[in-house]
Design a protein around this motif. Sequence first.
Motif, PDB file in Angstrom:
ATOM      1  N   LEU A   7      -5.159  20.638 -14.905  1.00  0.00           N
ATOM      2  CA  LEU A   7      -4.454  21.854 -14.500  1.00  0.00           C
ATOM      3  C   LEU A   7      -4.955  23.053 -15.305  1.00  0.00           C
ATOM      4  O   LEU A   7      -5.179  24.142 -14.759  1.00  0.00           O
ATOM      5  N   LYS A   8      -5.152  22.854 -16.618  1.00  0.00           N
ATOM      6  CA  LYS A   8      -5.619  23.954 -17.476  1.00  0.00           C
ATOM      7  C   LYS A   8      -6.973  24.477 -17.008  1.00  0.00           C
ATOM      8  O   LYS A   8      -7.173  25.691 -16.854  1.00  0.00           O
ATOM      9  N   SER A   9      -7.901  23.588 -16.749  1.00  0.00           N
ATOM     10  CA  SER A   9      -9.234  24.022 -16.346  1.00  0.00           C
ATOM     11  C   SER A   9      -9.220  24.665 -14.965  1.00  0.00           C
ATOM     12  O   SER A   9      -9.964  25.617 -14.701  1.00  0.00           O
ATOM     13  N   GLU A  10      -8.356  24.173 -14.065  1.00  0.00           N
ATOM     14  CA  GLU A  10      -8.239  24.779 -12.740  1.00  0.00           C
ATOM     15  C   GLU A  10      -7.735  26.215 -12.844  1.00  0.00           C
ATOM     16  O   GLU A  10      -8.249  27.130 -12.182  1.00  0.00           O
ATOM     17  N   LEU A  11      -6.713  26.433 -13.664  1.00  0.00           N
ATOM     18  CA  LEU A  11      -6.160  27.781 -13.837  1.00  0.00           C
ATOM     19  C   LEU A  11      -7.195  28.711 -14.469  1.00  0.00           C
ATOM     20  O   LEU A  11      -7.328  29.870 -14.065  1.00  0.00           O
TER      21      LEU A  11
END
Length: 232
Positions: A3-7
């Motif tokens: 999720l962090k890398s997607e954001l």
Amino acid sequence: MTLKSELEEWCSEVFRSAWEKREGQKVPDDDSKLGLKNEAIEIQGTVLYADMAASTDMVDTYTADFSAEIYKTFLYCAAKIVRSEGGAISAYDGDRIMAVFIGDSKNTRAVRAAMKIKWAVLHIVQPRMKAIYTKTDFVLTHVTGIDTSSLLVAKTGVRGANDLVWVGRAANHAAKLSSLSAGYTYISKDVYDVMNKSVKVSGDGNPMWESRTWTAMNNRPIYRSSWWWRID
């Protein structure tokens, strides 16, 4: 992908991507072909916000059923009046409605809609509420704010749960005007200067508006009115 890398990837792409803009010929809605990336429609629009006053006190004091009936009748009347004046409803936000007017006489039509909403509250909603709830002391009050400017309309959110965001002074200032003292319609000087005389001066020559200085917004000149426009 976490999720962090997607954001992080999404935000970086938005900030570095050029905007694709096109001029709008109508008020954008959910069916407008806008993607979630940097795509936008530009329009010259007049924004109206009609906002119930003291709705928090209402829901804290009265039953949920009664409060819901007040919401429904106020928003229904406001929406029908907006559409009758050629405006497009762009959002419902709890106890208020946002509408956009474009094209010829957009400022006059928006102001006339606001004055008709005031008449409907006083002469339709309130009397019919009192006819049923004979012992209540509740009085429906509201505020309407109107401003005009260029607007940039883009889609925001995520796939399957998104909405349109309206970026421009008119959207922001109309909303803030609708939070001023209840019982009035507030308009910017930009609206006042170009609207038709029919919504400036009464039939017997009395001015309908009084000038004010909006100290909270860098002393911007605005006008307010307590006049209404009868619906036949």
